[in-house]
Design a protein around this motif. Structure first.
Motif, PDB file in Angstrom:
ATOM      1  N   LEU A 147       8.451   8.967  -8.065  1.00 31.86           N
ATOM      2  CA  LEU A 147       9.873   8.662  -7.924  1.00 31.86           C
ATOM      3  C   LEU A 147      10.144   7.163  -7.877  1.00 31.86           C
ATOM      4  CD1 LEU A 147      11.027  11.459  -5.454  1.00 31.86           C
ATOM      5  CD2 LEU A 147      11.220  11.369  -7.950  1.00 31.86           C
ATOM      6  N   GLY A 148       9.110   6.363  -7.939  1.00 35.11           N
ATOM      7  CA  GLY A 148       9.315   4.925  -8.022  1.00 35.11           C
ATOM      8  C   GLY A 148       8.891   4.127  -6.812  1.00 35.11           C
ATOM      9  N   THR A 149       8.555   4.790  -5.730  1.00 36.51           N
ATOM     10  CA  THR A 149       8.103   4.080  -4.537  1.00 36.51           C
ATOM     11  C   THR A 149       6.802   3.340  -4.826  1.00 36.51           C
ATOM     12  OG1 THR A 149       9.087   5.757  -3.127  1.00 36.51           O
ATOM     13  CG2 THR A 149       7.435   4.325  -2.131  1.00 36.51           C
ATOM     14  N   THR A 150       6.739   2.108  -4.360  1.00 38.72           N
ATOM     15  CA  THR A 150       5.535   1.311  -4.570  1.00 38.72           C
ATOM     16  C   THR A 150       4.966   0.862  -3.233  1.00 38.72           C
ATOM     17  OG1 THR A 150       6.846  -0.710  -4.811  1.00 38.72           O
ATOM     18  CG2 THR A 150       6.277   0.473  -6.826  1.00 38.72           C
ATOM     19  N   THR A 151       3.672   0.609  -3.223  1.00 34.44           N
ATOM     20  CA  THR A 151       3.012   0.110  -2.039  1.00 34.44           C
ATOM     21  C   THR A 151       1.929  -0.872  -2.467  1.00 34.44           C
ATOM     22  OG1 THR A 151       1.947   0.741   0.036  1.00 34.44           O
ATOM     23  CG2 THR A 151       1.299   1.967  -1.920  1.00 34.44           C
ATOM     24  N   TYR A 152       1.688  -1.876  -1.616  1.00 39.58           N
ATOM     25  CA  TYR A 152       0.759  -2.937  -1.968  1.00 39.58           C
ATOM     26  C   TYR A 152      -0.197  -3.223  -0.821  1.00 39.58           C
ATOM     27  CZ  TYR A 152       4.101  -3.946  -5.707  1.00 39.58           C
ATOM     28  OH  TYR A 152       4.923  -3.853  -6.803  1.00 39.58           O
ATOM     29  N   ALA A 153      -1.388  -3.676  -1.175  1.00 32.73           N
ATOM     30  CA  ALA A 153      -2.297  -4.185  -0.167  1.00 32.73           C
ATOM     31  C   ALA A 153      -1.733  -5.494   0.378  1.00 32.73           C
ATOM     32  CB  ALA A 153      -3.669  -4.428  -0.784  1.00 32.73           C
ATOM     33  N   ASP A 154      -1.978  -5.752   1.649  1.00 31.68           N
ATOM     34  CA  ASP A 154      -1.444  -6.965   2.269  1.00 31.68           C
ATOM     35  C   ASP A 154      -1.887  -8.220   1.524  1.00 31.68           C
ATOM     36  OD1 ASP A 154      -1.714  -5.765   5.712  1.00 31.68           O
ATOM     37  OD2 ASP A 154      -0.146  -5.507   4.191  1.00 31.68           O
ATOM     38  N   SER A 155      -3.075  -8.188   0.978  1.00 34.12           N
ATOM     39  CA  SER A 155      -3.638  -9.373   0.323  1.00 34.12           C
ATOM     40  C   SER A 155      -2.899  -9.763  -0.955  1.00 34.12           C
ATOM     41  CB  SER A 155      -5.117  -9.143   0.013  1.00 34.12           C
ATOM     42  OG  SER A 155      -5.277  -8.013  -0.823  1.00 34.12           O
ATOM     43  N   VAL A 156      -2.103  -8.848  -1.504  1.00 34.73           N
ATOM     44  CA  VAL A 156      -1.425  -9.154  -2.775  1.00 34.73           C
ATOM     45  C   VAL A 156       0.088  -9.093  -2.670  1.00 34.73           C
ATOM     46  CG1 VAL A 156      -3.406  -8.236  -4.031  1.00 34.73           C
ATOM     47  CG2 VAL A 156      -1.396  -6.787  -3.680  1.00 34.73           C
ATOM     48  N   LYS A 157       0.617  -8.737  -1.516  1.00 31.97           N
ATOM     49  CA  LYS A 157       2.066  -8.639  -1.352  1.00 31.97           C
ATOM     50  C   LYS A 157       2.728  -9.958  -1.679  1.00 31.97           C
ATOM     51  CE  LYS A 157       2.451  -4.920   2.050  1.00 31.97           C
ATOM     52  NZ  LYS A 157       2.730  -4.581   3.460  1.00 31.97           N
ATOM     53  N   GLY A 158       3.799  -9.888  -2.457  1.00 32.57           N
ATOM     54  CA  GLY A 158       4.523 -11.084  -2.846  1.00 32.57           C
ATOM     55  C   GLY A 158       3.951 -11.775  -4.064  1.00 32.57           C
ATOM     56  N   ARG A 159       2.749 -11.373  -4.477  1.00 32.23           N
ATOM     57  CA  ARG A 159       2.122 -11.999  -5.652  1.00 32.23           C
ATOM     58  C   ARG A 159       1.959 -11.022  -6.813  1.00 32.23           C
ATOM     59  NH1 ARG A 159      -2.982 -13.745  -5.498  1.00 32.23           N
ATOM     60  NH2 ARG A 159      -3.672 -12.185  -3.963  1.00 32.23           N
ATOM     61  N   PHE A 160       1.696  -9.748  -6.509  1.00 29.99           N
ATOM     62  CA  PHE A 160       1.468  -8.737  -7.527  1.00 29.99           C
ATOM     63  C   PHE A 160       2.646  -7.780  -7.581  1.00 29.99           C
ATOM     64  CE2 PHE A 160      -3.497  -8.664  -7.506  1.00 29.99           C
ATOM     65  CZ  PHE A 160      -3.507 -10.053  -7.661  1.00 29.99           C
TER      66      PHE A 160
END
Length: 123
Positions: A54-67
């Protein structure tokens, strides 16, 4: 069966950007979530970013804001835009897909895997 093929890896200097692509084929309508993982030599495979149907995304803390992970439904292609890269981001990057809901950044929960594409960031 679902087939995943990654592309667009390569080498870049620190601070640069790369965009990875993962084309899915086969029973793509069965895919519920897709993700990018990476594995550096001597390290465990780690989840980088995931996208639920449905479009929800999640990121590892190490890449948040960059990927940024995104999906082009028309092309059945998952992307990973990587900015502000550092040598610590160097790894083999893998695309993965699964037909159900589980922990989106846990490798063991994914059924389908691509062959990987190498990303090398030089200082």
């Amino acid at each position: 069966q679902v087939r995943l093929v990654e592309s667009w890896g390569g080498s870049v200097q620190a601070g640069g950007s790369l965009r990875l692509a993962c084309e899915a084929s086969g029973y793509t309508d069965k895919i519920y979530r897709m993700a990018w993982f990476r594995q550096a030599p001597g390290k465990e495979r780690e989840g980088v970013a995931a996208r639920i149907r449905l479009g929800t995304t999640t990121y590892a803390d190490s890449v948040k804001g960059r990927f940024t992970i995104s999906l082009d439904n028309a092309k059945n292609t998952l992307y990973l835009q990587m900015n502000s890269l550092s040598p610590e981001d160097s790894a083999m990057y893998y695309c993965a897909a699964a037909p159900n809901w589980r922990d989106p950044l846990l490798a063991e929960t994914y059924k389908y895997w691509g062959q990987g594409t190498q990303v090398t960031v030089s200082s």
